[in-house]
Design an enzyme around this catalytic site. Structure first.
Site: not given
Ligand SMILES: [Zn+2]
Length: 347
Positions: A201-202, A312
């Protein structure tokens, strides 16, 4: 919160999710009728319903991290980032290089010690390429244990801080937890429920794209964290969400606009069951819903978000009550929703 601790502490850098996948597989096997993984590495659990229709849940199991890019002749390791980093957040961090064995290392920028920096040098903006890993081993030993392409994850212990939990990889193991826990609470659901722990996903919502194509769901719900910028430095209209104010029902982000009727339904359930919730508009960023929505001829989607501070960084922080609210709302929605009856997609 033993399970959340286990989920956040297990490594799973995008593209190298094998270790976290096995942890989640065990959990899914206890609550699903079938569990399988696909060619990209997505883990798909099916809980059969009594009627028709398919609901797909997606929570990404990958985390931001690095790959080993280069090992120099002194044994220092250079990194390729996988996912979005703010280099300012990497100062003084520790990492684990997952080579033949797990090796702990110090992440340092290639600058002189602060004592001997000139004023001009102090102002220099650091970039990821300035950082290297010191494994404390001579070149030959590093070469023996580490290869180009080995994953590198950030290290930070799990902590309970006041009413909150903080760790690396809360993005998106908090979403994985919500998915796993909600499934334990459902009973008379009619739809077949596909729980997908997605990969990559990242780096561009990739696992959700292939898994939704294979499942062909009638609707999709992504479970992810979202910005809670409600701390010093943020402006109130830009908070996006507030920690402790409940699960966030996403209206839009830059990868998807949630289906209007799905949002309405989620909000109605939250209101009628007194589940603390807030509405979310995220100007930049996306979730797996962005990929599911564009699968095949289009699929109605929404995202339920867990508000998270310091996204993050290694100190990602979520609130206990927000997690509970997300689990409750998802479980109620699954118990009550027949996707074929829901008037989605036709606003
Ligand atoms: Zn995420």
């Amino acid at each position: 919160m033993k399970l959340l601790e286990l989920l956040t502490q297990t490594p799973g850098v995008a593209g190298r999710e094998e270790r976290i996948r096995e942890v989640i597989r065990k959990e899914m096997e206890a609550s699903c009728d079938e569990v399988r993984s696909d060619a990209l590495g997505n883990l798909i659990g099916l809980k059969k319903g009594s009627g028709q229709g398919k609901i797909m849940l997606a929570a990404h199991m990958d985390e931001i991290g690095f790959l080993v890019k280069y090992i120099d002749d002194k044994g220092f390791v250079r990194l390729q980032p996988v996912g979005g980093f703010d280099p300012r957040m990497l100062m003084g961090r520790r990492v684990i290089v997952h080579g033949k064995v797990d090796l702990i290392g110090n992440l340092s920028p290639s600058t002189k010690p602060v004592h001997i920096l000139t004023e001009e040098e102090k102002k220099k903006q650091l970039q990821i390429k300035d950082f290297f890993v010191d494994l404390g081993l001579p070149h030959e030993q590093v070469k023996e244990k580490v290869e180009i392409g080995d994953p590198v994850s950030l290290r930070q212990e799990f902590a309970r801080i006041g009413n909150n939990y903080s760790s690396k990889a809360m993005d998106d193991r908090a979403g994985v937890l919500v998915m796993l826990e909600a499934i334990k609470k459902i009973q008379q659901h009619r739809a077949d429920i596909y729980m997908v722990a997605t990969v990559q996903e990242e780096v561009g919502l990739r696992g959700a794209l292939t898994s939704s194509f294979g499942i062909v769901p009638d609707l999709g719900i992504a479970l992810d964290v979202t910005l809670a910028a409600d701390y010093p430095g943020g402006e109130e209209p830009e908070y996006v969400t507030r920690l402790g104010e409940g699960v966030a029902i996403k209206i839009m982000d830059s990868a998807s606009i949630s289906d209007h009727n799905l949002v309405k339904r989620l909000r109605e359930i939250a209101r009628s069951e007194n589940i603390k919730h807030q509405m979310e508009i995220l100007p930049r960023g996306g979730t797996d819903a962005g990929s599911i929505q564009l699968s095949r001829t289009g699929i109605p989607v929404a995202t339920l978000s867990v508000p998270c501070r310091y996204i993050h960084t290694v100190n990602e922080m979520v609130n206990r009550n927000d997690l509970e609210a997300a689990i409750d709302l998802l479980a109620s929605f699954l118990n009550k929703t027949d996707p074929l009856d829901l008037n989605t997609g036709s606003i």
